[in-house]
Write a protein that holds these residues in place. Sequence first.
Motif, short mmCIF file in Angstrom:
data_model
loop_
_atom_site.label_atom_id
_atom_site.label_comp_id
_atom_site.label_asym_id
_atom_site.label_seq_id
_atom_site.Cartn_x
_atom_site.Cartn_y
_atom_site.Cartn_z
N ALA A 1 66.63 3.77 -31.42
CA ALA A 1 67.68 3.42 -32.28
C ALA A 1 67.65 2.15 -32.39
O ALA A 1 67.94 1.39 -33.47
CB ALA A 1 68.95 3.91 -31.79
N GLY A 2 67.64 1.41 -31.21
CA GLY A 2 67.60 -0.22 -31.01
C GLY A 2 66.28 -0.83 -31.79
O GLY A 2 66.33 -1.33 -32.91
N VAL A 3 65.12 -0.03 -31.56
CA VAL A 3 64.14 -0.45 -32.57
C VAL A 3 64.22 -0.39 -33.96
O VAL A 3 63.89 -1.11 -34.97
CB VAL A 3 62.93 0.36 -32.07
CG1 VAL A 3 61.47 -0.14 -33.02
CG2 VAL A 3 62.48 -0.27 -30.56
N GLY A 4 64.78 1.03 -34.47
CA GLY A 4 64.93 1.00 -35.91
C GLY A 4 66.05 0.16 -36.46
O GLY A 4 65.70 -0.16 -37.57
N ILE A 5 66.86 -0.34 -35.64
CA ILE A 5 67.92 -1.05 -36.43
C ILE A 5 67.18 -2.51 -36.57
O ILE A 5 67.29 -3.11 -37.81
CB ILE A 5 69.20 -1.46 -35.32
CG1 ILE A 5 70.07 -0.17 -35.31
CG2 ILE A 5 70.08 -2.64 -35.74
CD1 ILE A 5 71.00 -0.18 -34.21
N GLN A 6 66.51 -2.98 -35.50
CA GLN A 6 65.90 -4.23 -35.95
C GLN A 6 64.58 -4.22 -36.89
O GLN A 6 64.55 -5.04 -37.33
CB GLN A 6 65.32 -4.80 -34.61
CG GLN A 6 64.19 -4.30 -33.96
CD GLN A 6 63.14 -4.41 -34.39
OE1 GLN A 6 62.54 -5.68 -34.62
NE2 GLN A 6 62.13 -3.39 -34.11
N LEU B 1 55.35 -7.06 -32.26
CA LEU B 1 54.38 -6.98 -31.10
C LEU B 1 55.04 -6.20 -30.10
O LEU B 1 54.28 -5.46 -29.28
CB LEU B 1 54.00 -8.18 -30.37
CG LEU B 1 52.93 -9.17 -31.36
CD1 LEU B 1 52.76 -10.62 -31.13
CD2 LEU B 1 51.55 -8.54 -31.73
N ALA B 2 56.39 -6.37 -29.98
CA ALA B 2 57.07 -5.69 -28.81
C ALA B 2 57.31 -4.07 -29.24
O ALA B 2 57.12 -3.09 -28.43
CB ALA B 2 58.47 -6.23 -28.51
N ALA B 3 57.50 -3.95 -30.66
CA ALA B 3 57.69 -2.56 -31.14
C ALA B 3 56.35 -1.84 -30.85
O ALA B 3 56.58 -0.59 -30.57
CB ALA B 3 58.15 -2.73 -32.42
N GLY C 1 66.97 9.19 -32.67
CA GLY C 1 67.40 7.39 -32.74
C GLY C 1 67.20 6.93 -34.08
O GLY C 1 67.94 5.99 -34.38
N TRP C 2 66.14 7.36 -34.69
CA TRP C 2 65.92 6.77 -35.97
C TRP C 2 66.85 7.19 -36.77
O TRP C 2 67.54 6.33 -37.67
CB TRP C 2 64.39 7.50 -36.62
CG TRP C 2 63.29 7.10 -35.93
CD1 TRP C 2 62.55 7.93 -35.10
CD2 TRP C 2 62.92 5.65 -35.86
NE1 TRP C 2 61.28 6.89 -34.49
CE2 TRP C 2 61.60 5.63 -34.94
CE3 TRP C 2 63.02 4.30 -36.35
CZ2 TRP C 2 60.81 4.51 -34.72
CZ3 TRP C 2 62.58 3.47 -36.22
CH2 TRP C 2 61.32 3.53 -35.27
N SER C 3 67.62 8.30 -36.65
CA SER C 3 68.65 8.94 -37.74
C SER C 3 69.99 7.95 -37.39
O SER C 3 70.66 7.45 -38.07
CB SER C 3 69.17 10.30 -37.33
OG SER C 3 68.29 11.18 -38.05
N VAL C 4 70.14 7.56 -36.12
CA VAL C 4 71.48 6.73 -35.60
C VAL C 4 70.95 5.48 -36.24
O VAL C 4 72.00 4.82 -36.86
CB VAL C 4 71.42 6.63 -33.96
CG1 VAL C 4 72.48 5.70 -33.76
CG2 VAL C 4 71.69 8.15 -33.54
N MET D 1 69.61 4.69 -39.02
CA MET D 1 69.40 4.65 -40.45
C MET D 1 70.99 4.92 -40.81
O MET D 1 71.62 4.39 -41.68
CB MET D 1 68.52 5.57 -41.06
CG MET D 1 68.63 5.64 -42.38
SD MET D 1 67.06 6.61 -43.23
CE MET D 1 65.91 5.44 -42.44
N VAL D 2 71.66 5.73 -40.07
CA VAL D 2 72.95 6.24 -40.69
C VAL D 2 74.14 5.43 -40.08
O VAL D 2 75.03 4.96 -40.77
CB VAL D 2 73.17 7.67 -39.94
CG1 VAL D 2 74.64 8.02 -40.38
CG2 VAL D 2 72.35 8.72 -40.78
N ALA D 3 74.03 4.95 -38.91
CA ALA D 3 75.36 4.05 -38.29
C ALA D 3 74.78 2.62 -38.10
O ALA D 3 75.42 1.48 -38.59
CB ALA D 3 75.67 4.73 -37.04
N GLY D 4 73.76 2.23 -37.41
CA GLY D 4 73.48 0.99 -36.89
C GLY D 4 73.06 0.03 -37.96
O GLY D 4 73.74 -0.95 -38.07
N VAL D 5 72.17 0.23 -39.16
CA VAL D 5 71.82 -0.56 -40.04
C VAL D 5 73.15 -0.81 -41.15
O VAL D 5 73.37 -2.13 -41.28
CB VAL D 5 70.72 -0.17 -40.82
CG1 VAL D 5 70.47 -0.97 -42.01
CG2 VAL D 5 69.40 0.00 -40.10
N PRO D 6 73.98 0.07 -41.46
CA PRO D 6 74.93 -0.03 -42.47
C PRO D 6 76.25 -0.82 -41.57
O PRO D 6 76.55 -1.91 -42.13
CB PRO D 6 75.58 1.08 -42.71
CG PRO D 6 74.20 2.23 -42.45
CD PRO D 6 73.60 1.48 -41.53
#
Length: 388
Positions: free
Chosen positions: A23-28, A113-115, A145-148, A150-155
């Motif tokens: 989820a952290g990777v997805g947000i950034q 590079l980290a991701a 985590g990708w859903s988290v 997209m649905v919560a983290g990024v908004p």
Amino acid sequence: MTTPIQPVTRAISPFLILMTGIAGVGIQALILSPLLTDIARGLGTGAKEIGFASAGYGIGVATSALFAAPRLGAWPKRTALRVSFMVMTAGLLLCAGAWDWRVLAAGQLIAGLAAGVIIPGTYAFTGDIASPETQSQALGKVLFGWSVAMVAGVPLAALLSGFAGWRGTFLLVAGVAALMVLAMGLLPRSKPAMRGAAIRFRDVLSLKGAVTGYIATFAYMIAFYQTYTFIGDHVRQLHGTGAWLGGAIALSYGAGFGAGVVFDKWIDATGPRNILPMALFLVGLNYFALPFATLSVASTAIYPLVWGFANHFCMTTLVSFMGGLSAERRGTVMGLFSFVTYVAVGVGGAVYGPIYEHYGFFPVALAATAMLFAVALVTHAMFRSNRA
């Protein structure tokens, strides 16, 4: 031989920790898009330059995944994940302090590079600690985590930018990455699956089903990115709406992707190899329906639930299949998986951008359908011939 990770009783599930890391990777990874206008204004530049900076992230992931893959099986994965989140934190701090779009691009490159280690390392670690009969279920939890994101983290991050500004948002996301350094320390210790020389790519490609799996991966990923990239602009042009409709698509898709966990137990019971061709075909069918679903505002906002549902089913099946090719070489297999993914990201935008610009969204979606139908047939035929 594989050195198994011994079960450890912990207050926090390791799968929850790994899911939070994804989820952290997805947000950034996704945060740049909603902040693009503010960043361009703040740096006194245009959207094109910020687009170049965004491309730096994909280049970083693909490069890191390619060069780290041969060694992933030889590194203690918990340590590799912690160090990578430290590097990601540094990259995001550089983005927060950027005074020029080139500095922003450098920060995005460092985060990429980290991701490129975190994503395949997480998938491989999940396969290491899950029992063979529950691997798809474990991967489904981690992929949630990708859903988290997209649905919560990024908004939420986009909303916070209204109060903290884009620099403050990057600082907050950097704080999330820093917390993940501590969280990864709660994972069970692991010993390298392989010792000695780095694993050669040809050793991975020689695994039974590997070439077929990477072809399926490329087709699946390019089909997703070539459609997801352009659907927001397509529906805005079609219906004359604002950015809210693109946000509704993201939320609906993320919710559907998360709901797809209901498939995971069945994937384990049936075997990912047995259902991968069907999963590819079903996702292809989804892309055939997608352009028709965009013809009204209501169906545009609702249909991505189906899209996300189908993609979770196919993604979990694909990752489970690839991760099960070899326990000893799982890290390298998944590193190459991430490399193929981000090559598909680049190819999708480069090849289908002109097609979308000149001919619209329908040909782009139908091309995704044709590609996945063809690869589903090829995968089915190759699996049948391998059984014979």
